[in-house]
Design a protein around this motif. Structure first.
Motif, PDB file in Angstrom:
ATOM      1  N   THR A 223       0.790  -1.078   0.103  1.00  7.90           N
ATOM      2  CA  THR A 223      -0.046  -0.048  -0.090  1.00  7.90           C
ATOM      3  C   THR A 223       1.003   1.220  -0.134  1.00  7.90           C
ATOM      4  O   THR A 223       0.614   2.354  -0.921  1.00  7.90           O
ATOM      5  N   LEU A 224       1.733   1.286   0.972  1.00  8.50           N
ATOM      6  CA  LEU A 224       2.814   2.560   0.983  1.00  8.50           C
ATOM      7  C   LEU A 224       3.505   2.657  -0.351  1.00  8.50           C
ATOM      8  O   LEU A 224       3.846   3.860  -0.514  1.00  8.50           O
ATOM      9  N   MET A 225       3.742   1.568  -1.074  1.00 12.39           N
ATOM     10  CA  MET A 225       4.752   1.927  -2.094  1.00 12.39           C
ATOM     11  C   MET A 225       3.852   2.729  -3.311  1.00 12.39           C
ATOM     12  O   MET A 225       4.442   3.204  -4.201  1.00 12.39           O
ATOM     13  N   ASN A 226       2.463   2.367  -2.997  1.00 13.00           N
ATOM     14  CA  ASN A 226       1.459   3.062  -4.128  1.00 13.00           C
ATOM     15  C   ASN A 226       1.575   4.642  -3.772  1.00 13.00           C
ATOM     16  O   ASN A 226       1.806   5.444  -4.632  1.00 13.00           O
ATOM     17  N   ALA A 227       1.764   4.973  -2.470  1.00 13.58           N
ATOM     18  CA  ALA A 227       1.962   6.270  -2.199  1.00 13.58           C
ATOM     19  C   ALA A 227       3.160   6.924  -2.456  1.00 13.58           C
ATOM     20  O   ALA A 227       3.455   8.188  -3.012  1.00 13.58           O
ATOM     21  N   VAL A 228       4.256   6.175  -2.499  1.00 16.34           N
ATOM     22  CA  VAL A 228       5.742   6.432  -2.739  1.00 16.34           C
ATOM     23  C   VAL A 228       5.657   6.823  -4.484  1.00 16.34           C
ATOM     24  O   VAL A 228       6.278   7.826  -4.847  1.00 16.34           O
ATOM     25  N   GLU A 229       4.997   5.852  -5.105  1.00 19.93           N
ATOM     26  CA  GLU A 229       4.931   6.276  -6.733  1.00 19.93           C
ATOM     27  C   GLU A 229       4.328   7.601  -6.572  1.00 19.93           C
ATOM     28  O   GLU A 229       4.621   8.421  -7.705  1.00 19.93           O
TER      29      GLU A 229
ATOM     30  N   VAL B  70       4.086  10.101  -4.849  1.00 16.79           N
ATOM     31  CA  VAL B  70       4.921  11.233  -4.232  1.00 16.79           C
ATOM     32  C   VAL B  70       6.068  11.557  -5.373  1.00 16.79           C
ATOM     33  O   VAL B  70       6.012  12.653  -5.652  1.00 16.79           O
ATOM     34  N   GLN B  71       6.579  10.535  -6.019  1.00 13.85           N
ATOM     35  CA  GLN B  71       7.802  10.646  -6.968  1.00 13.85           C
ATOM     36  C   GLN B  71       7.110  11.284  -8.081  1.00 13.85           C
ATOM     37  O   GLN B  71       7.649  12.099  -8.872  1.00 13.85           O
ATOM     38  N   ARG B  72       5.861  10.596  -8.728  1.00 15.80           N
ATOM     39  CA  ARG B  72       5.216  11.191  -9.845  1.00 15.80           C
ATOM     40  C   ARG B  72       4.729  12.639  -9.830  1.00 15.80           C
ATOM     41  O   ARG B  72       5.316  13.515 -10.780  1.00 15.80           O
ATOM     42  N   GLU B  73       4.532  13.197  -8.676  1.00  6.91           N
ATOM     43  CA  GLU B  73       3.959  14.529  -8.616  1.00  6.91           C
ATOM     44  C   GLU B  73       4.767  15.361  -7.876  1.00  6.91           C
ATOM     45  O   GLU B  73       4.382  16.695  -7.732  1.00  6.91           O
ATOM     46  N   LYS B  74       5.918  14.959  -7.801  1.00  5.88           N
ATOM     47  CA  LYS B  74       6.991  15.811  -7.170  1.00  5.88           C
ATOM     48  C   LYS B  74       6.675  16.559  -5.814  1.00  5.88           C
ATOM     49  O   LYS B  74       6.648  17.591  -5.487  1.00  5.88           O
ATOM     50  N   ILE B  75       5.952  15.609  -5.001  1.00  3.01           N
ATOM     51  CA  ILE B  75       5.635  15.971  -3.799  1.00  3.01           C
ATOM     52  C   ILE B  75       6.745  16.617  -2.590  1.00  3.01           C
ATOM     53  O   ILE B  75       7.752  15.612  -2.574  1.00  3.01           O
TER      54      ILE B  75
ATOM     55  N   VAL C 217      -0.893   5.487  10.358  1.00  2.00           N
ATOM     56  CA  VAL C 217      -0.797   6.376   9.378  1.00  2.00           C
ATOM     57  C   VAL C 217       0.634   7.307   9.498  1.00  2.00           C
ATOM     58  O   VAL C 217       1.225   7.716   8.624  1.00  2.00           O
ATOM     59  N   MET C 218       0.784   7.573  10.768  1.00  2.00           N
ATOM     60  CA  MET C 218       2.041   8.252  11.004  1.00  2.00           C
ATOM     61  C   MET C 218       3.179   7.435  10.563  1.00  2.00           C
ATOM     62  O   MET C 218       4.206   7.857   9.770  1.00  2.00           O
ATOM     63  N   ASP C 219       3.061   6.185  10.996  1.00  2.63           N
ATOM     64  CA  ASP C 219       4.372   5.298  10.765  1.00  2.63           C
ATOM     65  C   ASP C 219       4.459   5.147   9.148  1.00  2.63           C
ATOM     66  O   ASP C 219       5.610   5.216   8.520  1.00  2.63           O
ATOM     67  N   GLY C 220       3.258   4.693   8.796  1.00  8.48           N
ATOM     68  CA  GLY C 220       3.303   4.506   7.087  1.00  8.48           C
ATOM     69  C   GLY C 220       3.915   5.828   6.284  1.00  8.48           C
ATOM     70  O   GLY C 220       4.649   5.785   5.415  1.00  8.48           O
ATOM     71  N   THR C 221       3.677   7.188   6.699  1.00 12.42           N
ATOM     72  CA  THR C 221       4.097   8.439   6.449  1.00 12.42           C
ATOM     73  C   THR C 221       5.705   8.472   6.604  1.00 12.42           C
ATOM     74  O   THR C 221       6.160   8.943   5.674  1.00 12.42           O
ATOM     75  N   LYS C 222       6.164   8.071   7.572  1.00 10.55           N
ATOM     76  CA  LYS C 222       7.462   8.146   7.907  1.00 10.55           C
ATOM     77  C   LYS C 222       8.275   7.363   6.857  1.00 10.55           C
ATOM     78  O   LYS C 222       9.382   7.580   6.329  1.00 10.55           O
ATOM     79  N   PHE C 223       7.756   5.794   6.493  1.00 11.31           N
ATOM     80  CA  PHE C 223       8.290   5.037   5.487  1.00 11.31           C
ATOM     81  C   PHE C 223       8.321   5.817   4.321  1.00 11.31           C
ATOM     82  O   PHE C 223       9.279   5.727   3.544  1.00 11.31           O
ATOM     83  N   VAL C 224       7.023   6.426   3.815  1.00  9.02           N
ATOM     84  CA  VAL C 224       6.992   6.995   2.504  1.00  9.02           C
ATOM     85  C   VAL C 224       8.125   8.022   2.395  1.00  9.02           C
ATOM     86  O   VAL C 224       8.621   8.298   1.199  1.00  9.02           O
ATOM     87  N   ALA C 225       8.263   8.943   3.458  1.00  7.57           N
ATOM     88  CA  ALA C 225       9.284   9.802   3.519  1.00  7.57           C
ATOM     89  C   ALA C 225      10.525   9.441   3.080  1.00  7.57           C
ATOM     90  O   ALA C 225      11.329  10.106   2.280  1.00  7.57           O
ATOM     91  N   LEU C 226      10.966   8.304   3.761  1.00  7.89           N
ATOM     92  CA  LEU C 226      12.368   7.583   3.404  1.00  7.89           C
ATOM     93  C   LEU C 226      12.262   7.086   2.013  1.00  7.89           C
ATOM     94  O   LEU C 226      13.105   7.305   1.326  1.00  7.89           O
ATOM     95  N   ALA C 227      11.138   6.287   1.645  1.00  7.51           N
ATOM     96  CA  ALA C 227      11.296   5.420   0.619  1.00  7.51           C
ATOM     97  C   ALA C 227      11.206   6.173  -0.946  1.00  7.51           C
ATOM     98  O   ALA C 227      11.794   6.031  -1.903  1.00  7.51           O
ATOM     99  N   ALA C 228      10.544   7.391  -0.744  1.00  6.38           N
ATOM    100  CA  ALA C 228      10.314   8.332  -1.971  1.00  6.38           C
ATOM    101  C   ALA C 228      11.518   8.949  -2.455  1.00  6.38           C
ATOM    102  O   ALA C 228      11.632   9.254  -3.450  1.00  6.38           O
ATOM    103  N   GLU C 229      12.492   8.861  -1.565  1.00  7.80           N
ATOM    104  CA  GLU C 229      13.959   9.518  -1.811  1.00  7.80           C
ATOM    105  C   GLU C 229      14.980   8.551  -2.278  1.00  7.80           C
ATOM    106  O   GLU C 229      16.118   8.972  -2.674  1.00  7.80           O
TER     107      GLU C 229
END
Length: 385
Positions: A73-79, A81-86, A97-109
């Motif tokens: 699920t979180l990898m969909n958020a990563v995609e 973030v990367q696509r829209e240059k969040i 939700v906070m834990d997942g957001t932290k993962f996205v913050a790291l993974a999107a980079e």
């Protein structure tokens, strides 16, 4: 007390009617992704209020983060973030939700091997950058809004991770945003916060007087105001104390310079992964049996816990300790939490499978002294039936 460094850069925005301050907390030119879980933030109007505050920015949404956030699920958020240059993430919800957001913050980079973020345990992830994030807390429980930790589900196992790069820039704690929570979630949050404190406090004597007194104050506050919040959905005064206790339980302050024992959490994580029992409830199931099994190992601190937290002053030391553990279990029961594994359909065979999974995960020597082995884990779980 051991040597320690303490640093926490998260700005806490606490109290009622603070949501209007989001406009000042997030950069005016940010491209913002709001991440949330189920439909409650939409259903109760929280999401619309947040979007109104961010109206001058480019705002995107990502919903559906599970109670135990899934890697896929979180990898969909990563995609997204990367696509829209969040460039700013806003977590709206509870710990998952906070834990997942932290993962996205790291993974999107990073561009690949995103699962490697999860394989470092309690050692910091070796990343050099993360997207900035903030939190709007709607479910007090985990303290994730003021720390660097997260837990993610990957291949049906729960993996903790940490990085100083994912300290939230700010966390907004408005008790009004928690008024729609069902009783069950309040109970889970109280139990989770309570046991966060216990696992930093109920270890070995270390002459850490400040940490002990802070911990005892948090425990007594949760004992006093947790049930009030559970039973009275409109008591804002109690809800404020519960909310700040949950944050303070795991913002690092009470854990500096002391041994910590996260055995209950490690066992509880496996129970949640295998059986889908809410995280706070798994902890409440495990802790009383763990304390009874480890009574001699934790004797000095258990006696201190009995006297200072539960105000037990009469009887022998053994009687004081036994009563304190019984009171702890009754406290969880008073929140509607059943603390017997049999209630959840978990028998000896399932316990053996759980213990086997812990062995596969390398969780074979737990506790503050590393001597809680899997044979002891099995005894604890059998006793919790």
């Amino acid at each position: 007390m051991q040597n320690f460094d303490y640093f926490n850069p998260t700005r806490i925005v606490f109290g009622q009617d603070r949501l209007a301050e989001l406009n000042q907390l997030i950069p005016a030119n940010a491209r913002v992704l709001i991440l949330y879980g189920g439909g409650s933030v939409k259903r109760f109007g929280t999401l619309d209020k947040i979007k109104a505050q961010l109206a001058e920015r480019d705002v995107f949404e990502f919903g559906g983060i599970e109670a135990n956030p899934e890697f896929t699920t979180l990898m969909n958020a990563v995609e997204l973030v990367q696509r829209e240059k969040i460039d700013f993430l806003l977590a709206v919800g509870g710990g998952s939700v906070m834990d997942g957001t932290k993962f996205v913050a790291l993974a999107a980079e990073q561009q690949e091997a995103h699962e490697q973020i999860l394989f470092h345990g309690f050692e910091p992830v070796p990343s050099t950058s993360a997207i900035k994030l903030g939190c709007v807390v709607t479910l007090p429980a985990t303290g994730s809004e003021m720390n660097t930790f997260g837990v993610i589900t990957f291949n049906q196992q729960k993996y903790p991770f940490t990085s100083p790069l994912v300290y939230p820039q700010f966390s907004l704690l408005d008790p009004d945003l928690t008024l729609t929570l069902p009783q069950e979630q309040i109970a889970n949050g109280v139990a989770d916060a309570f046991i966060h404190v216990i696992e930093q406090y109920l270890t070995q004597p270390q002459n850490a007087k400040v940490q002990d007194r802070f911990s005892e104050g948090l425990l007594k506050t949760l004992i006093e105001d947790g049930p009030v919040t559970y039973n009275d959905g409109q008591d804002i005064a109690a809800r404020k104390n519960f909310m700040w206790s949950a944050t303070s339980a795991l913002n690092g302050l009470i854990g500096v310079g002391v041994m910590q024992d996260w055995s209950t959490h490690m066992i509880g994580h496996e129970m949640t992964a295998m059986f889908g029992i809410a995280h706070g409830r798994t902890l409440a199931i495990v802790l009383p049996s763990l304390l009874r099994e480890r009574k001699e190992h934790k004797r000095d601190k258990l006696l201190q816990y009995a006297e200072r937290v539960w105000d037990i002053t009469s009887g022998s030391d053994d009687e004081k300790i036994d009563l304190a553990i019984d009171n702890t279990e009754r406290f969880f029961n008073s929140l509607g939490i059943v603390t017997q594994l049999s209630h959840y359909g978990i028998d000896d065979e399932k316990i053996d499978t759980l213990v086997g999974n812990m062995e596969k995960m390398g969780l074979t020597h737990l506790s503050e002294t590393g001597d809680l082995t899997l044979d002891i884990v099995r005894k604890i779980l059998i006793a919790a039936k």
